[in-house]
Motif scaffolding. Structure first.
Motif, short mmCIF file in Angstrom:
data_model
loop_
_atom_site.label_atom_id
_atom_site.label_comp_id
_atom_site.label_asym_id
_atom_site.label_seq_id
_atom_site.Cartn_x
_atom_site.Cartn_y
_atom_site.Cartn_z
N GLU A 546 14.72 -12.91 -2.11
CA GLU A 546 13.92 -13.97 -1.48
C GLU A 546 13.17 -13.33 -0.32
O GLU A 546 13.69 -12.40 0.31
CB GLU A 546 14.83 -15.08 -0.96
CG GLU A 546 15.64 -15.81 -2.01
CD GLU A 546 14.76 -16.64 -2.94
OE1 GLU A 546 13.60 -16.94 -2.56
OE2 GLU A 546 15.22 -16.96 -4.05
N PRO A 547 11.99 -13.85 -0.02
CA PRO A 547 11.23 -13.27 1.11
C PRO A 547 12.07 -13.13 2.38
O PRO A 547 11.97 -12.12 3.06
CB PRO A 547 10.09 -14.27 1.30
CG PRO A 547 9.86 -14.81 -0.06
CD PRO A 547 11.20 -14.86 -0.72
N LYS A 548 12.92 -14.11 2.65
CA LYS A 548 13.69 -14.04 3.90
C LYS A 548 14.70 -12.90 3.88
O LYS A 548 15.22 -12.51 4.91
CB LYS A 548 14.40 -15.36 4.17
CG LYS A 548 15.51 -15.71 3.18
CD LYS A 548 16.27 -16.95 3.66
CE LYS A 548 17.08 -17.60 2.55
NZ LYS A 548 17.88 -16.67 1.72
N ASP A 549 14.99 -12.38 2.66
CA ASP A 549 15.94 -11.27 2.57
C ASP A 549 15.23 -9.92 2.53
O ASP A 549 15.82 -8.89 2.21
CB ASP A 549 16.80 -11.42 1.30
CG ASP A 549 17.64 -12.68 1.35
OD1 ASP A 549 18.13 -13.01 2.45
OD2 ASP A 549 17.79 -13.34 0.30
N ARG A 550 13.96 -9.95 2.85
CA ARG A 550 13.21 -8.69 2.77
C ARG A 550 12.98 -8.05 4.13
O ARG A 550 12.14 -7.16 4.28
CB ARG A 550 11.85 -8.93 2.09
CG ARG A 550 12.00 -9.47 0.67
CD ARG A 550 10.67 -9.59 -0.05
NE ARG A 550 10.76 -10.48 -1.20
CZ ARG A 550 9.72 -10.86 -1.93
NH1 ARG A 550 8.51 -10.42 -1.62
NH2 ARG A 550 9.88 -11.68 -2.95
N ASN A 551 13.72 -8.51 5.14
CA ASN A 551 13.59 -7.90 6.47
C ASN A 551 14.49 -6.68 6.59
O ASN A 551 15.35 -6.59 7.45
CB ASN A 551 13.95 -8.93 7.55
CG ASN A 551 12.97 -10.08 7.56
OD1 ASN A 551 11.77 -9.88 7.72
ND2 ASN A 551 13.48 -11.29 7.37
N ILE A 552 14.26 -5.74 5.71
CA ILE A 552 15.14 -4.58 5.64
C ILE A 552 15.06 -3.76 6.92
O ILE A 552 13.99 -3.51 7.45
CB ILE A 552 14.73 -3.67 4.46
CG1 ILE A 552 14.52 -4.50 3.21
CG2 ILE A 552 15.76 -2.60 4.27
CD1 ILE A 552 15.74 -5.15 2.67
#
Length: 563
Positions: A546-552
DNA sequence: AGGCAGTACTG
DNA sequence: CAGTAC
DNA sequence: GCCT
Protein backbone atom coordinates in the motif's frame (compact mmCIF):
# COMPACT_ATOMS: atom_id res chain seq x y z
CA UNK A 1 7.69 59.47 11.93
CA UNK A 2 7.03 62.02 9.25
CA UNK A 3 4.07 61.30 7.00
CA UNK A 4 5.33 59.49 3.91
CA UNK A 5 2.05 59.03 2.05
CA UNK A 6 3.22 55.47 1.74
CA UNK A 7 -0.33 54.15 1.72
CA UNK A 8 -1.79 56.86 -0.44
CA UNK A 9 -4.77 55.51 -2.32
CA UNK A 10 -4.93 52.41 -0.14
CA UNK A 11 -8.09 51.31 1.67
CA UNK A 12 -7.65 49.40 4.90
CA UNK A 13 -10.47 47.31 6.25
CA UNK A 14 -9.53 46.84 9.87
CA UNK A 15 -10.70 43.72 11.69
CA UNK A 16 -11.55 43.93 14.41
CA UNK A 17 -11.77 47.72 14.41
CA UNK A 18 -10.31 48.29 17.84
CA UNK A 19 -10.79 51.45 19.84
CA UNK A 20 -8.05 51.04 22.37
CA UNK A 21 -5.56 53.78 22.91
CA UNK A 22 -2.88 51.85 21.11
CA UNK A 23 -5.14 51.07 18.17
CA UNK A 24 -6.17 54.71 17.81
CA UNK A 25 -2.55 55.67 17.79
CA UNK A 26 -1.88 53.19 15.02
CA UNK A 27 -4.90 54.28 13.01
CA UNK A 28 -3.73 57.83 13.26
CA UNK A 29 -0.40 56.73 11.86
CA UNK A 30 -2.04 54.92 8.95
CA UNK A 31 -4.13 57.91 7.94
CA UNK A 32 -1.15 60.20 8.25
CA UNK A 33 0.54 57.98 5.73
CA UNK A 34 -2.28 58.25 3.28
CA UNK A 35 -4.44 55.25 4.05
CA UNK A 36 -8.21 55.41 4.25
CA UNK A 37 -9.63 53.29 7.04
CA UNK A 38 -12.91 51.44 7.18
CA UNK A 39 -14.42 49.58 10.12
CA UNK A 40 -17.28 47.99 8.18
CA UNK A 41 -18.20 46.94 4.70
CA UNK A 42 -21.10 49.32 4.60
CA UNK A 43 -18.88 52.36 4.78
CA UNK A 44 -16.38 50.85 2.44
CA UNK A 45 -19.02 49.92 -0.10
CA UNK A 46 -20.12 53.52 -0.40
CA UNK A 47 -16.59 54.36 -1.33
CA UNK A 48 -16.51 51.50 -3.83
CA UNK A 49 -19.56 52.88 -5.55
CA UNK A 50 -18.03 56.29 -5.77
CA UNK A 51 -14.80 54.79 -6.96
CA UNK A 52 -16.50 52.86 -9.70
CA UNK A 53 -18.47 55.75 -11.06
CA UNK A 54 -15.67 58.26 -10.88
CA UNK A 55 -13.04 56.22 -12.59
CA UNK A 56 -13.15 54.94 -16.12
CA UNK A 57 -16.53 53.31 -16.51
CA UNK A 58 -14.74 50.08 -17.25
CA UNK A 59 -15.76 47.53 -14.68
CA UNK A 60 -12.70 45.41 -15.23
CA UNK A 61 -10.16 48.11 -14.67
CA UNK A 62 -11.79 49.77 -11.73
CA UNK A 63 -12.47 46.58 -9.87
CA UNK A 64 -8.98 45.44 -10.47
CA UNK A 65 -7.55 48.67 -9.22
CA UNK A 66 -9.62 48.30 -6.10
CA UNK A 67 -8.20 44.88 -5.51
CA UNK A 68 -4.73 46.20 -5.68
CA UNK A 69 -5.30 48.93 -3.18
CA UNK A 70 -7.74 47.42 -0.71
CA UNK A 71 -6.37 45.39 2.10
CA UNK A 72 -8.02 43.66 4.99
CA UNK A 73 -5.75 44.24 7.96
CA UNK A 74 -6.04 41.83 10.84
CA UNK A 75 -5.49 43.83 13.98
CA UNK A 76 -6.11 41.06 16.44
CA UNK A 77 -5.35 37.63 15.09
CA UNK A 78 -6.85 35.79 18.07
CA UNK A 79 -10.28 37.17 17.40
CA UNK A 80 -10.38 35.83 13.87
CA UNK A 81 -11.17 32.17 13.73
CA UNK A 82 -12.79 31.77 10.36
CA UNK A 83 -14.40 33.50 7.45
CA UNK A 84 -17.63 33.92 9.41
CA UNK A 85 -15.98 35.89 12.17
CA UNK A 86 -14.32 38.04 9.55
CA UNK A 87 -17.67 38.73 7.93
CA UNK A 88 -19.28 39.61 11.23
CA UNK A 89 -16.57 42.05 12.23
CA UNK A 90 -16.90 43.80 8.90
CA UNK A 91 -20.68 43.63 9.15
CA UNK A 92 -21.05 42.13 5.71
CA UNK A 93 -24.57 42.97 4.48
CA UNK A 94 -27.10 40.29 3.57
CA UNK A 95 -26.53 41.07 -0.06
CA UNK A 96 -23.07 39.69 0.43
CA UNK A 97 -19.66 40.97 -0.40
CA UNK A 98 -16.74 39.21 -2.12
CA UNK A 99 -14.48 39.36 0.91
CA UNK A 100 -12.35 36.54 -0.31
CA UNK A 101 -11.24 38.58 -3.27
CA UNK A 102 -9.23 40.85 -1.06
CA UNK A 103 -5.90 40.29 0.55
CA UNK A 104 -6.07 39.54 4.25
CA UNK A 105 -2.81 40.64 5.79
CA UNK A 106 -1.40 40.56 9.25
CA UNK A 107 -0.83 43.80 11.05
CA UNK A 108 2.86 43.25 10.65
CA UNK A 109 2.61 44.10 6.96
CA UNK A 110 1.57 47.65 7.82
CA UNK A 111 4.06 48.17 10.60
CA UNK A 112 6.93 46.55 8.73
CA UNK A 113 6.13 48.58 5.64
CA UNK A 114 6.19 51.76 7.69
CA UNK A 115 9.42 50.66 9.28
CA UNK A 116 11.03 49.96 5.92
CA UNK A 117 9.43 53.03 4.39
CA UNK A 118 8.24 50.98 1.47
CA UNK A 119 5.38 48.67 0.62
CA UNK A 120 6.53 45.14 1.26
CA UNK A 121 5.43 42.16 -0.79
CA UNK A 122 2.31 40.54 0.62
CA UNK A 123 3.52 37.01 0.43
CA UNK A 124 5.03 36.80 3.89
CA UNK A 125 2.15 38.53 5.61
CA UNK A 126 -0.85 36.66 4.33
CA UNK A 127 -3.14 35.86 7.20
CA UNK A 128 -4.68 32.42 7.41
CA UNK A 129 -7.31 31.21 9.77
CA UNK A 130 -6.27 28.61 12.29
CA UNK A 131 -7.36 25.07 11.47
CA UNK A 132 -8.92 26.20 8.26
CA UNK A 133 -10.10 23.37 6.15
CA UNK A 134 -9.01 23.13 2.55
CA UNK A 135 -11.37 25.77 1.23
CA UNK A 136 -9.39 27.88 -1.11
CA UNK A 137 -9.99 31.20 -2.64
CA UNK A 138 -8.92 32.60 -5.91
CA UNK A 139 -6.98 35.71 -6.32
CA UNK A 140 -7.11 38.00 -9.22
CA UNK A 141 -3.63 39.24 -9.57
CA UNK A 142 -0.45 37.29 -9.52
CA UNK A 143 1.83 38.83 -7.03
CA UNK A 144 5.11 37.66 -5.64
CA UNK A 145 7.48 38.10 -8.51
CA UNK A 146 6.57 41.65 -9.26
CA UNK A 147 6.92 44.42 -6.77
CA UNK A 148 3.88 45.68 -4.97
CA UNK A 149 4.49 49.13 -6.30
CA UNK A 150 4.07 47.96 -9.85
CA UNK A 151 0.85 46.27 -8.98
CA UNK A 152 -0.86 49.26 -7.60
CA UNK A 153 -0.82 50.97 -10.95
CA UNK A 154 -3.20 49.00 -13.09
CA UNK A 155 -2.70 49.55 -16.77
CA UNK A 156 -5.35 51.98 -17.92
CA UNK A 157 -5.95 50.41 -21.27
CA UNK A 158 -6.00 46.70 -20.94
CA UNK A 159 -6.99 45.32 -24.27
CA UNK A 160 -8.09 41.76 -24.73
CA UNK A 161 -5.04 39.83 -25.71
CA UNK A 162 -5.22 37.21 -28.43
CA UNK A 163 -5.03 33.68 -27.16
CA UNK A 164 -1.56 33.14 -28.55
CA UNK A 165 -0.31 36.38 -27.19
CA UNK A 166 -1.71 35.62 -23.78
CA UNK A 167 -0.27 32.15 -23.92
CA UNK A 168 3.27 33.22 -24.64
CA UNK A 169 2.96 36.04 -22.14
CA UNK A 170 2.00 33.66 -19.39
CA UNK A 171 4.77 31.24 -20.07
CA UNK A 172 7.26 34.00 -20.47
CA UNK A 173 6.28 35.41 -17.13
CA UNK A 174 6.36 32.01 -15.49
CA UNK A 175 9.77 31.24 -16.86
CA UNK A 176 11.53 34.49 -16.09
CA UNK A 177 13.19 34.42 -12.70
CA UNK A 178 13.08 37.38 -10.35
CA UNK A 179 15.74 40.05 -10.47
CA UNK A 180 18.76 39.65 -8.27
CA UNK A 181 17.82 42.74 -6.29
CA UNK A 182 14.41 41.31 -5.51
CA UNK A 183 15.88 37.95 -4.63
CA UNK A 184 18.33 39.55 -2.26
CA UNK A 185 15.62 41.62 -0.68
CA UNK A 186 13.36 38.65 -0.04
CA UNK A 187 16.12 36.36 1.18
CA UNK A 188 17.41 38.93 3.61
CA UNK A 189 13.94 39.78 4.83
CA UNK A 190 13.10 36.08 5.28
CA UNK A 191 16.27 35.30 7.16
CA UNK A 192 15.56 38.16 9.53
CA UNK A 193 11.87 38.03 10.17
CA UNK A 194 11.44 34.32 9.98
CA UNK A 195 14.31 33.17 12.11
CA UNK A 196 15.20 29.58 11.42
CA UNK A 197 12.98 27.36 13.47
CA UNK A 198 15.02 25.86 16.24
CA UNK A 199 16.12 22.37 15.29
CA UNK A 200 14.61 19.81 17.57
CA UNK A 201 17.37 18.63 19.85
CA UNK A 202 15.87 15.77 21.75
CA UNK A 203 18.72 14.97 24.07
CA UNK A 204 16.25 13.43 26.45
CA UNK A 205 14.85 10.99 23.96
CA UNK A 206 18.31 9.67 23.21
CA UNK A 207 18.64 8.23 26.69
CA UNK A 208 15.49 6.20 26.37
CA UNK A 209 16.38 4.70 23.03
CA UNK A 210 17.25 1.09 22.51
CA UNK A 211 20.55 0.23 20.85
CA UNK A 212 19.01 -0.26 17.47
CA UNK A 213 16.95 2.89 17.68
CA UNK A 214 20.00 4.90 18.63
CA UNK A 215 22.08 3.43 15.82
CA UNK A 216 19.33 4.24 13.34
CA UNK A 217 19.08 7.72 14.77
CA UNK A 218 22.78 8.38 14.22
CA UNK A 219 23.04 6.54 10.94
CA UNK A 220 20.28 8.54 9.35
CA UNK A 221 22.05 11.74 10.31
CA UNK A 222 25.30 10.36 8.99
CA UNK A 223 23.61 9.48 5.70
CA UNK A 224 22.65 13.12 5.35
CA UNK A 225 26.14 14.31 6.19
CA UNK A 226 27.72 11.99 3.64
CA UNK A 227 25.30 13.10 0.99
CA UNK A 228 26.09 16.75 1.62
CA UNK A 229 29.75 15.90 1.23
CA UNK A 230 28.95 14.49 -2.17
CA UNK A 231 29.56 10.91 -1.07
CA UNK A 232 26.24 9.64 -2.33
CA UNK A 233 27.10 5.98 -2.21
CA UNK A 234 28.38 6.07 1.33
CA UNK A 235 25.17 7.84 2.16
CA UNK A 236 23.25 5.08 0.45
CA UNK A 237 25.08 2.49 2.50
CA UNK A 238 23.92 4.09 5.72
CA UNK A 239 20.34 4.16 4.47
CA UNK A 240 20.51 0.52 3.48
CA UNK A 241 21.98 -0.38 6.83
CA UNK A 242 19.15 1.43 8.57
CA UNK A 243 16.61 -0.56 6.69
CA UNK A 244 18.43 -3.79 7.45
CA UNK A 245 18.52 -2.96 11.15
CA UNK A 246 14.80 -2.37 11.12
CA UNK A 247 14.34 -5.85 9.77
CA UNK A 248 16.82 -7.38 12.18
CA UNK A 249 15.27 -9.92 14.54
CA UNK A 250 17.02 -8.70 17.68
CA UNK A 251 18.90 -5.94 19.39
CA UNK A 252 22.50 -5.39 18.44
CA UNK A 253 24.60 -6.03 21.55
CA UNK A 254 28.07 -6.62 20.14
CA UNK A 255 30.18 -6.49 17.00
CA UNK A 256 29.15 -9.98 15.89
CA UNK A 257 25.49 -9.09 16.14
CA UNK A 258 26.08 -6.12 13.88
CA UNK A 259 28.13 -8.06 11.36
CA UNK A 260 25.44 -10.71 11.12
CA UNK A 261 23.07 -8.14 9.68
CA UNK A 262 23.21 -7.76 5.92
CA UNK A 263 24.44 -4.38 4.64
CA UNK A 264 26.49 -3.92 7.78
CA UNK A 265 30.17 -4.50 7.17
CA UNK A 266 33.37 -3.94 9.10
CA UNK A 267 33.16 -0.19 9.19
CA UNK A 268 29.52 0.17 10.13
CA UNK A 269 29.87 -2.60 12.72
CA UNK A 270 32.58 -0.56 14.43
CA UNK A 271 30.30 2.44 14.44
CA UNK A 272 27.59 0.31 16.00
CA UNK A 273 29.91 -0.76 18.79
CA UNK A 274 30.93 2.81 19.49
CA UNK A 275 27.32 3.91 19.62
CA UNK A 276 26.28 1.07 21.92
CA UNK A 277 29.13 1.61 24.32
CA UNK A 278 29.38 5.39 24.44
CA UNK A 279 25.86 6.33 23.30
CA UNK A 280 27.69 8.78 21.01
CA UNK A 281 29.00 8.87 17.46
CA UNK A 282 32.24 10.86 17.35
CA UNK A 283 32.68 10.98 13.60
CA UNK A 284 29.17 12.31 13.17
CA UNK A 285 29.64 14.94 15.84
CA UNK A 286 32.91 16.16 14.33
CA UNK A 287 31.30 16.27 10.92
CA UNK A 288 28.33 18.24 12.16
CA UNK A 289 30.53 20.70 14.01
CA UNK A 290 32.74 21.56 11.05
CA UNK A 291 31.80 24.89 9.55
CA UNK A 292 32.31 23.56 6.06
CA UNK A 293 29.72 20.85 6.52
CA UNK A 294 27.38 23.31 8.13
CA UNK A 295 27.65 25.89 5.36
CA UNK A 296 27.48 23.29 2.60
CA UNK A 297 24.30 21.96 4.11
CA UNK A 298 22.74 25.41 4.10
CA UNK A 299 23.83 26.03 0.52
CA UNK A 300 22.49 22.73 -0.69
CA UNK A 301 19.06 23.65 0.54
CA UNK A 302 18.97 26.01 -2.43
CA UNK A 303 17.16 24.35 -5.30
CA UNK A 304 19.75 23.88 -8.03
CA UNK A 305 22.77 23.84 -5.72
CA UNK A 306 24.33 20.47 -5.02
CA UNK A 307 27.61 19.06 -3.77
CA UNK A 308 29.82 20.51 -6.48
CA UNK A 309 28.45 24.02 -6.58
CA UNK A 310 28.25 24.38 -2.81
CA UNK A 311 31.84 23.22 -2.50
CA UNK A 312 32.94 25.75 -5.08
CA UNK A 313 31.04 28.57 -3.41
CA UNK A 314 32.52 27.65 -0.04
CA UNK A 315 36.13 27.19 -1.09
CA UNK A 316 36.50 29.36 -4.16
CA UNK A 317 34.32 32.31 -3.20
CA UNK A 318 34.53 31.96 0.56
CA UNK A 319 30.78 31.90 1.10
CA UNK A 320 29.93 31.30 4.76
CA UNK A 321 26.23 32.09 4.87
CA UNK A 322 23.26 32.59 2.60
CA UNK A 323 23.47 36.42 2.60
CA UNK A 324 27.16 36.00 1.80
CA UNK A 325 26.23 34.62 -1.59
CA UNK A 326 25.09 38.01 -2.82
CA UNK A 327 28.37 39.61 -1.81
CA UNK A 328 30.79 36.98 -3.05
CA UNK A 329 29.37 34.88 -5.86
CA UNK A 330 29.25 36.48 -9.32
CA UNK A 331 25.80 36.66 -10.84
CA UNK A 332 26.91 34.55 -13.76
CA UNK A 333 26.94 31.54 -11.46
CA UNK A 334 23.20 31.69 -10.95
CA UNK A 335 21.10 29.60 -13.24
CA UNK A 336 17.43 30.49 -13.46
CA UNK A 337 16.64 27.55 -11.21
CA UNK A 338 19.14 28.75 -8.62
CA UNK A 339 17.64 32.23 -8.71
CA UNK A 340 14.26 30.76 -7.90
CA UNK A 341 15.82 28.48 -5.33
CA UNK A 342 17.25 31.53 -3.62
CA UNK A 343 14.09 33.57 -3.93
CA UNK A 344 12.06 30.80 -2.37
CA UNK A 345 14.84 29.60 -0.11
CA UNK A 346 12.83 29.93 3.02
CA UNK A 347 9.50 28.87 1.54
CA UNK A 348 10.74 25.75 -0.14
CA UNK A 349 12.57 24.46 2.89
CA UNK A 350 9.46 24.35 5.00
CA UNK A 351 7.66 21.09 5.50
CA UNK A 352 4.12 21.22 4.19
CA UNK A 353 1.42 20.09 6.59
CA UNK A 354 -0.64 17.33 5.08
CA UNK A 355 -3.82 19.40 5.41
CA UNK A 356 -2.34 22.08 3.22
CA UNK A 357 -1.47 19.55 0.55
CA UNK A 358 -5.11 18.49 0.66
CA UNK A 359 -6.07 22.09 0.04
CA UNK A 360 -3.68 22.28 -2.91
CA UNK A 361 -5.16 19.07 -4.28
CA UNK A 362 -8.71 20.36 -4.08
CA UNK A 363 -7.81 23.64 -5.65
CA UNK A 364 -5.85 22.19 -8.54
CA UNK A 365 -8.23 19.36 -9.28
CA UNK A 366 -11.16 21.79 -9.28
CA UNK A 367 -9.42 23.89 -11.89
CA UNK A 368 -8.65 20.72 -13.82
CA UNK A 369 -12.27 19.58 -13.70
CA UNK A 370 -13.42 22.85 -15.16
CA UNK A 371 -11.05 22.43 -18.08
CA UNK A 372 -12.04 18.84 -18.78
CA UNK A 373 -13.60 16.58 -16.17
CA UNK A 374 -12.40 13.50 -17.99
CA UNK A 375 -8.83 14.15 -16.99
CA UNK A 376 -7.77 12.73 -13.67
CA UNK A 377 -5.60 14.92 -11.46
CA UNK A 378 -4.26 12.80 -8.64
CA UNK A 379 -1.98 13.88 -5.84
CA UNK A 380 0.85 11.44 -5.41
CA UNK A 381 4.35 11.61 -3.93
CA UNK A 382 4.63 11.59 -0.17
CA UNK A 383 1.00 12.70 0.09
CA UNK A 384 -0.09 9.40 -1.40
CA UNK A 385 2.21 7.66 1.04
CA UNK A 386 0.13 9.34 3.74
CA UNK A 387 3.00 11.10 5.46
CA UNK A 388 2.07 13.79 7.98
CA UNK A 389 4.12 16.40 6.20
CA UNK A 390 5.30 16.65 2.62
CA UNK A 391 8.30 18.27 1.02
CA UNK A 392 6.40 19.16 -2.11
CA UNK A 393 3.12 18.57 -3.90
CA UNK A 394 3.11 16.11 -6.80
CA UNK A 395 0.30 16.06 -9.31
CA UNK A 396 -0.23 13.14 -11.61
CA UNK A 397 -2.34 13.65 -14.71
CA UNK A 398 -3.95 11.04 -16.88
CA UNK A 399 -7.11 10.28 -18.79
CA UNK A 400 -8.80 6.95 -19.27
CA UNK A 401 -7.60 5.22 -22.44
CA UNK A 402 -5.66 8.28 -23.50
CA UNK A 403 -2.22 7.50 -24.87
CA UNK A 404 -2.02 10.64 -26.94
CA UNK A 405 0.81 12.83 -25.73
CA UNK A 406 -0.52 15.81 -27.61
CA UNK A 407 -3.83 15.66 -25.78
CA UNK A 408 -2.12 15.24 -22.43
CA UNK A 409 0.19 18.09 -23.20
CA UNK A 410 -2.68 20.33 -24.22
CA UNK A 411 -4.49 19.65 -20.99
CA UNK A 412 -1.43 20.31 -18.87
CA UNK A 413 -0.74 23.49 -20.79
CA UNK A 414 -4.25 24.75 -20.19
CA UNK A 415 -4.12 23.73 -16.57
CA UNK A 416 -0.87 25.59 -16.06
CA UNK A 417 -2.30 28.66 -17.75
CA UNK A 418 -5.41 28.67 -15.61
CA UNK A 419 -3.46 28.08 -12.43
CA UNK A 420 -1.18 30.94 -13.33
CA UNK A 421 -4.06 33.25 -14.08
CA UNK A 422 -5.64 32.43 -10.75
CA UNK A 423 -2.43 33.51 -9.09
CA UNK A 424 -1.59 30.06 -7.80
CA UNK A 425 1.46 29.34 -9.92
CA UNK A 426 4.39 31.61 -9.27
CA UNK A 427 7.25 30.35 -11.39
CA UNK A 428 8.63 27.57 -13.51
CA UNK A 429 11.91 25.81 -12.92
CA UNK A 430 12.50 25.35 -16.62
CA UNK A 431 10.83 26.75 -19.70
CA UNK A 432 7.73 24.93 -20.84
CA UNK A 433 8.42 23.19 -24.10
CA UNK A 434 5.93 22.33 -26.82
CA UNK A 435 5.13 18.84 -25.53
CA UNK A 436 4.49 19.84 -21.96
CA UNK A 437 4.23 16.63 -19.98
CA UNK A 438 6.33 17.57 -17.00
CA UNK A 439 6.25 20.85 -15.17
CA UNK A 440 8.10 21.84 -12.01
CA UNK A 441 6.86 25.01 -10.36
CA UNK A 442 6.04 26.94 -7.24
CA UNK A 443 2.43 27.22 -6.17
CA UNK A 444 0.81 29.18 -3.39
CA UNK A 445 -2.72 29.22 -2.07
CA UNK A 446 -3.94 32.71 -1.41
CA UNK A 447 -4.64 32.15 2.26
CA UNK A 448 -1.31 30.49 2.92
CA UNK A 449 1.97 31.96 3.96
CA UNK A 450 4.34 29.97 1.80
CA UNK A 451 4.94 29.22 -1.81
CA UNK A 452 5.39 25.47 -2.21
CA UNK A 453 7.24 23.28 -4.65
CA UNK A 454 4.68 21.77 -6.98
CA UNK A 455 5.32 19.18 -9.70
CA UNK A 456 3.09 18.06 -12.53
CA UNK A 457 3.49 14.92 -14.58
CA UNK A 458 1.16 13.87 -17.37
CA UNK A 459 1.37 10.24 -18.41
CA UNK A 460 -0.09 7.91 -20.97
CA UNK A 461 -2.81 5.61 -19.74
CA UNK A 462 -0.84 2.50 -20.64
CA UNK A 463 2.05 3.62 -18.46
CA UNK A 464 0.04 4.85 -15.52
CA UNK A 465 1.12 2.20 -13.04
CA UNK A 466 4.80 2.46 -13.86
CA UNK A 467 4.61 6.20 -13.57
CA UNK A 468 2.52 6.00 -10.44
CA UNK A 469 5.05 3.75 -8.72
CA UNK A 470 7.85 6.08 -9.73
CA UNK A 471 6.03 9.24 -8.72
CA UNK A 472 4.77 7.78 -5.45
CA UNK A 473 8.18 6.56 -4.38
CA UNK A 474 9.84 6.75 -2.09
CA UNK A 475 13.19 6.96 -3.78
CA UNK A 476 14.64 4.05 -1.85
CA UNK A 477 11.81 1.80 -2.89
CA UNK A 478 12.20 2.94 -6.49
CA UNK A 479 15.87 2.08 -6.53
CA UNK A 480 15.26 -1.21 -4.85
CA UNK A 481 12.57 -2.24 -7.29
CA UNK A 482 14.68 -1.26 -10.26
CA UNK A 483 17.59 -3.26 -8.95
CA UNK A 484 15.29 -6.22 -8.46
CA UNK A 485 14.11 -5.87 -12.03
CA UNK A 486 17.68 -5.79 -13.31
CA UNK A 487 18.54 -8.92 -11.37
CA UNK A 488 15.69 -10.64 -13.13
CA UNK A 489 16.86 -9.45 -16.52
CA UNK A 490 13.95 -7.01 -16.62
CA UNK A 491 13.86 -3.27 -16.60
CA UNK A 492 11.71 -0.96 -14.54
CA UNK A 493 11.47 2.73 -15.37
CA UNK A 494 9.03 5.61 -15.18
CA UNK A 495 6.70 3.89 -17.61
CA UNK A 496 6.54 0.31 -16.58
CA UNK A 497 8.18 -3.06 -16.38
CA UNK A 498 9.89 -4.21 -19.57
CA UNK A 499 11.46 -7.43 -20.78
CA UNK A 500 14.21 -7.56 -23.39
CA UNK A 501 13.59 -8.71 -26.93
CA UNK A 502 15.59 -11.60 -28.20
CA UNK A 503 18.06 -9.56 -30.20
CA UNK A 504 18.96 -7.35 -27.22
CA UNK A 505 19.75 -10.41 -25.16
CA UNK A 506 21.95 -11.68 -27.96
CA UNK A 507 23.60 -8.32 -28.38
CA UNK A 508 24.33 -8.00 -24.68
CA UNK A 509 25.79 -11.47 -24.60
CA UNK A 510 27.93 -10.73 -27.61
CA UNK A 511 29.25 -7.55 -26.01
CA UNK A 512 29.65 -9.31 -22.72
CA UNK A 513 27.71 -6.71 -20.75
CA UNK A 514 24.71 -6.86 -18.49
CA UNK A 515 21.33 -6.24 -19.99
CA UNK A 516 20.73 -3.33 -17.65
CA UNK A 517 23.72 -1.59 -19.14
CA UNK A 518 22.23 -1.64 -22.60
CA UNK A 519 21.04 1.69 -23.82
CA UNK A 520 17.32 1.72 -23.42
CA UNK A 521 15.65 1.81 -26.78
CA UNK A 522 11.91 1.40 -26.95
CA UNK A 523 12.27 -1.07 -29.82
CA UNK A 524 14.50 -3.41 -27.87
CA UNK A 525 12.18 -3.91 -24.95
CA UNK A 526 8.63 -5.13 -24.64
CA UNK A 527 6.28 -3.68 -22.08
CA UNK A 528 5.35 -6.43 -19.65
CA UNK A 529 3.18 -4.40 -17.30
CA UNK A 530 2.42 -0.71 -17.08
CA UNK A 531 -1.19 -0.49 -15.97
CA UNK A 532 -1.39 -2.34 -12.69
CA UNK A 533 0.80 -1.49 -9.73
CA UNK A 534 0.12 -4.74 -7.94
CA UNK A 535 1.15 -6.79 -10.96
CA UNK A 536 4.44 -4.93 -11.19
CA UNK A 537 5.17 -5.64 -7.54
CA UNK A 538 4.27 -9.29 -7.99
CA UNK A 539 6.27 -9.73 -11.16
CA UNK A 540 9.27 -8.56 -9.19
CA UNK A 541 8.50 -11.12 -6.51
CA UNK A 542 7.15 -8.60 -4.02
CA UNK A 543 3.89 -8.50 -2.17
CA UNK A 544 1.87 -5.44 -3.05
CA UNK A 545 2.70 -2.50 -0.84
CA UNK A 546 0.00 0.00 0.00
CA UNK A 547 1.27 3.52 -0.63
CA UNK A 548 1.46 4.14 3.11
CA UNK A 549 3.84 1.19 3.41
CA UNK A 550 6.23 2.62 0.88
CA UNK A 551 8.06 4.97 3.24
CA UNK A 552 11.08 2.73 3.18
CA UNK A 553 13.99 3.77 5.36
CA UNK A 554 11.94 6.48 6.97
CA UNK A 555 12.29 6.90 10.69
CA UNK A 556 8.56 7.03 11.10
CA UNK A 557 8.06 3.86 9.15
CA UNK A 558 6.10 1.22 10.96
CA UNK A 559 6.39 -2.45 10.28
CA UNK A 560 9.37 -2.48 8.06
CA UNK A 561 9.88 -4.13 4.76
CA UNK A 562 12.47 -6.68 3.86
CA UNK A 563 14.69 -5.36 1.10
C1' DA B 1 37.80 -3.09 -8.95
C1' DG B 2 33.46 -1.68 -10.22
C1' DG B 3 28.56 -1.09 -9.38
C1' DC B 4 25.26 1.23 -6.65
C1' DA B 5 18.08 3.39 -10.70
C1' DG B 6 16.68 5.49 -14.51
C1' DT B 7 15.37 9.70 -16.72
C1' DA B 8 15.19 14.73 -18.00
C1' DC B 9 16.65 19.34 -17.96
C1' DT B 10 20.38 23.31 -18.02
C1' DG B 11 24.44 25.54 -19.54
C1' DC C 1 29.30 16.35 -20.70
C1' DA C 2 28.78 17.54 -15.67
C1' DG C 3 25.58 18.91 -12.39
C1' DT C 4 21.09 18.76 -10.40
C1' DA C 5 16.58 17.14 -9.56
C1' DC C 6 12.66 14.00 -9.64
C1' DG D 1 30.52 1.93 2.65
C1' DC D 2 28.79 -2.73 1.15
C1' DC D 3 28.61 -6.53 -2.07
C1' DT D 4 30.18 -9.44 -5.78
Amino acid sequence: MEPSQLFKGYNFLLVPFLRTKLASFRHNLYTKNGATLYPTINQFAKQVKKFNSELIPDYYDSEEALHYTTIIVVEDEEKLTDMTSLSSYLKVPKSGFPLDEYKVLRLAWVTDSLEEKKLLPYSKYLFSFPEQKGKVKRERESESLSDVKEEKEPSKKRKRKSVDEEHSLIFEKLASPPKIEDIKKKVLADSESLRASTPESDEEDLKNMSNNELIIHYFSQMAKERKVEGLQFKSLSYLRAINAIKNAPKEIECREDALSIPKIGKSLADHCVEIIETRKFGQLKRQQESTEAHVMKELQKIHGVGAVISEKWFNHYGVRSIPDIFEKVPESEFTDAIKLGLYYYYDWNQKIPREEVTAHSEFVSDVGKKIDPKFIVQTVGSYRRETKTCGDVDFFIMKEDCNDETKLSQFLTTLVKELFKSGYLKCSLFPAHDQLLKFLTGGQLTDKKFCRRVDFLAVKWKYRAGALIYFTGNDILNRYMRTLANNKGLRLNNEGLFKPKRRVIDEANKMGIRLSKMHFKEDDWTLVEGEDEEKIFNLLGLRYLEPKDRNIGNLSEIGGFRL
